[in-house]
Enzyme design. Sequence first.
Site, PDB file in Angstrom:
ATOM      1  N   GLY A 141       0.819  -1.198   0.000  1.00  0.00           N
ATOM      2  CA  GLY A 141       0.000   0.000   0.000  1.00  0.00           C
ATOM      3  C   GLY A 141       0.850   1.244   0.000  1.00  0.00           C
ATOM      4  N   SER A 142       0.961   1.880   1.165  1.00  0.00           N
ATOM      5  CA  SER A 142       1.685   3.142   1.253  1.00  0.00           C
ATOM      6  C   SER A 142       3.201   2.976   1.167  1.00  0.00           C
ATOM      7  CB  SER A 142       1.318   3.850   2.562  1.00  0.00           C
ATOM      8  OG  SER A 142      -0.034   4.253   2.543  1.00  0.00           O
ATOM      9  N   ARG A 285     -24.091  36.902  11.139  1.00  0.00           N
ATOM     10  CA  ARG A 285     -23.529  38.171  10.665  1.00  0.00           C
ATOM     11  C   ARG A 285     -22.148  37.999  10.030  1.00  0.00           C
ATOM     12  NH1 ARG A 285     -23.511  42.201  15.554  1.00  0.00           N
ATOM     13  NH2 ARG A 285     -22.393  43.429  13.975  1.00  0.00           N
ATOM     14  N   GLU A 353     -22.018  19.421   8.745  1.00  0.00           N
ATOM     15  CA  GLU A 353     -22.599  19.560  10.085  1.00  0.00           C
ATOM     16  C   GLU A 353     -23.184  20.958  10.293  1.00  0.00           C
ATOM     17  OE1 GLU A 353     -20.690  19.879  14.508  1.00  0.00           O
ATOM     18  OE2 GLU A 353     -20.024  18.184  13.277  1.00  0.00           O
ATOM     19  N   GLY A 356     -26.480  21.542   8.598  1.00  0.00           N
ATOM     20  CA  GLY A 356     -27.615  20.781   9.099  1.00  0.00           C
ATOM     21  C   GLY A 356     -28.199  19.854   8.045  1.00  0.00           C
ATOM     22  N   GLU A 380      -1.606   8.951  -3.163  1.00  0.00           N
ATOM     23  CA  GLU A 380      -0.295   9.628  -3.243  1.00  0.00           C
ATOM     24  C   GLU A 380       0.423   9.609  -1.896  1.00  0.00           C
ATOM     25  OE1 GLU A 380       1.337  11.378  -6.280  1.00  0.00           O
ATOM     26  OE2 GLU A 380       0.157   9.605  -6.664  1.00  0.00           O
TER      27      GLU A 380
END
Length: 403
Positions: A141-142, A285, A353, A356, A380
């Site tokens: 794998g890695s 705001r 999240e 919502g 990668e």
Amino acid sequence: MNLETPKKFAGLQRQAHQVAARYLRPISRKYDKAEHAYPKELDMLAALLDGMNEGSPDAVGAGSASKRGAAREQQEGVKNGGNMAALLGVMELCWGDVGLLLAMPRQGLGNAAIAAVANDEQLARLGRTWAAMAITEPGCGSDSAAIRATAVKDGDHYVINGEKIFVTSGERADAVVVWASLDRSLGRAAIKSFVVEKGTPGMTVTRLEKKLGIKASDTASISFTDCRVPAANLLGNAEVDVQKGFAGVMETFDNTRPLVAGMAVGVAKAALDRTRELLREAGCRLDYARPLLSVSHAEATLYRLEAEWEAARLLTLKAAWMADNKLPNSREASMAKAKAGRVASEVTLKCVELAGASGYAEDELLEKWARDSKILDIFEGTQQIQLLIVARRLLGKSSSELK
């Protein structure tokens, strides 16, 4: 290093952003649902990109990510070149859709590998080829140094045997850059990369993966059985230099990892931009002059995510800038990949999240971006591998000394 985006790339960024907004996003959901269907709309886009690159000293795309032209640029006093151009384009296009970018002809990670290590003759012959990159194996794998695929010299050819998995664009691309060992007894120093053209006898696509995200991009498993490849398709130097070790092939990652980090930065920005709009519509705001303790939890969370995103963006720009200036950037490339990959996953999930119910529904692209972003922390080189590489560079340890 100047932290502002180079002015000469402003036009490139605007064009890439327009493509992302008007071309990629409108078909994003269509190809997310139609996994393994080729996005035919990308053919025209690839042709337009080719036209932009014709005769341009600042070509864009994966094939321009190389240290090859850095010496000339330094003499002319130019500090931003192909790597920065490719990175900025990738960031904007992934603001549109990561999977569609990965599915775009001639923009595969194999193209970046060819640009990084091919000699001049190979670059002229293979530079316009759409190339995928095949590294990972069922038992590897890695740890790229554990590759078991072999390439045995036979006259004017190499005979490749082995199996590769998780090959992005492995079925669609015109060629695959395959990592294989010339002599496994010599360890990682004998690993070389070969360009295997589509249709070569002995190369077979065995299956296509069904994935969590980036569904517009095909991900293939490929087997190689006595696959004969011309010796001229071995990228770079055929000599095995035990002293240099794995460094020659690993130079590829110095160019591709900042691009993957750029993908993560792009998709994270998309999520932040849309979440900011949704929060404003909900009455927040978003007054950046107010202390964090005096704003809502949603606003404070958004500000923190924006700060993390900015840190990832700057690390990524630095890694590309160093490549353009022919500076060793292995540590910085891994730092950028580690930071951006982690940030993209965190940002996109948090944005779901914060939004919502809207963030979880298919009416918004937020849930898709959360799924797409996860792979950017994996391929990668995983998050953990990147941290290990950074530790080795900081401590001056070899791979055998620090595992």
